[in-house]
Scaffold this active site. Sequence first.
Site, PDB file in Angstrom:
ATOM      1  N   CYS A 119     -14.688  18.607  22.984  1.00 35.26           N
ATOM      2  CA  CYS A 119     -14.706  17.285  22.368  1.00 35.26           C
ATOM      3  C   CYS A 119     -15.971  17.084  21.530  1.00 35.26           C
ATOM      4  O   CYS A 119     -16.259  17.858  20.642  1.00 35.26           O
ATOM      5  CB  CYS A 119     -14.543  16.224  23.457  1.00 35.26           C
ATOM      6  SG  CYS A 119     -13.932  14.638  22.888  1.00 35.26           S
ATOM      7  N   HIS A 120     -16.754  16.048  21.828  1.00 34.89           N
ATOM      8  CA  HIS A 120     -17.982  15.763  21.090  1.00 34.89           C
ATOM      9  C   HIS A 120     -19.128  16.707  21.454  1.00 34.89           C
ATOM     10  O   HIS A 120     -20.212  16.608  20.881  1.00 34.89           O
ATOM     11  CB  HIS A 120     -18.416  14.310  21.308  1.00 34.89           C
ATOM     12  CG  HIS A 120     -17.550  13.313  20.606  1.00 34.89           C
ATOM     13  ND1 HIS A 120     -16.297  12.971  21.047  1.00 34.89           N
ATOM     14  CD2 HIS A 120     -17.757  12.582  19.483  1.00 34.89           C
ATOM     15  CE1 HIS A 120     -15.762  12.072  20.245  1.00 34.89           C
ATOM     16  NE2 HIS A 120     -16.627  11.823  19.276  1.00 34.89           N
TER      17      HIS A 120
END
Length: 195
Positions: A119-120
């Site tokens: 993800c991030h």
Amino acid sequence: MAAKRILMLVGDYVEDYEVMVPFQMLLMVGHDVTAVCPGKKPGETVATAIHDFEGEQTYSEKRGHNFRLNGSFDLVDPASFDALVIPGGRAPEYLRLTPRVLEIVRHFADAKKPIAAVCHGAQLLTAAGVVKGKKISAYPACAAEVTLAGGEYIAASGTFDNAVVDGNFVTAPAWPAHPAWIKSLLDVLGTKIEL
């Protein structure tokens, strides 16, 4: 199978599933996982955030659990670890402002040790300048960062359940990819699970 020492970089508002599930699964298969956060000591906690896909144009966010740290960021010697895991959520956004975090990421990249980011988590990879020429998956909002840092952004599948392996990098777009992402990390680590 020899147990590997795995470092996990976390911070407040790390995504709940993206820290809890890999931490527990890597312990379950016999690896030694050390979770650290700048400015916090072993036994202290980071707040987690639950990100979900509920039909809006982006994910929703709710307060999650408290995740207990079991290592000291100040004492981390990256040379003593075999792999790095970077969960997503909002934590990478501010962790990348800590120069020592970026030095640790660069150590793993330069030593070609496994780096798993979801993800991030890709925000730490791009801020450290280690994605040039690499195929990297991440949450779609991070696509521009990956591209601007010289990486090749690999989009999420329609169900966000794909993982990408490029050398020592194992990346995925979000927590629905855990089965593929964690399996790929175990493969890169050389971990064999007998059924």
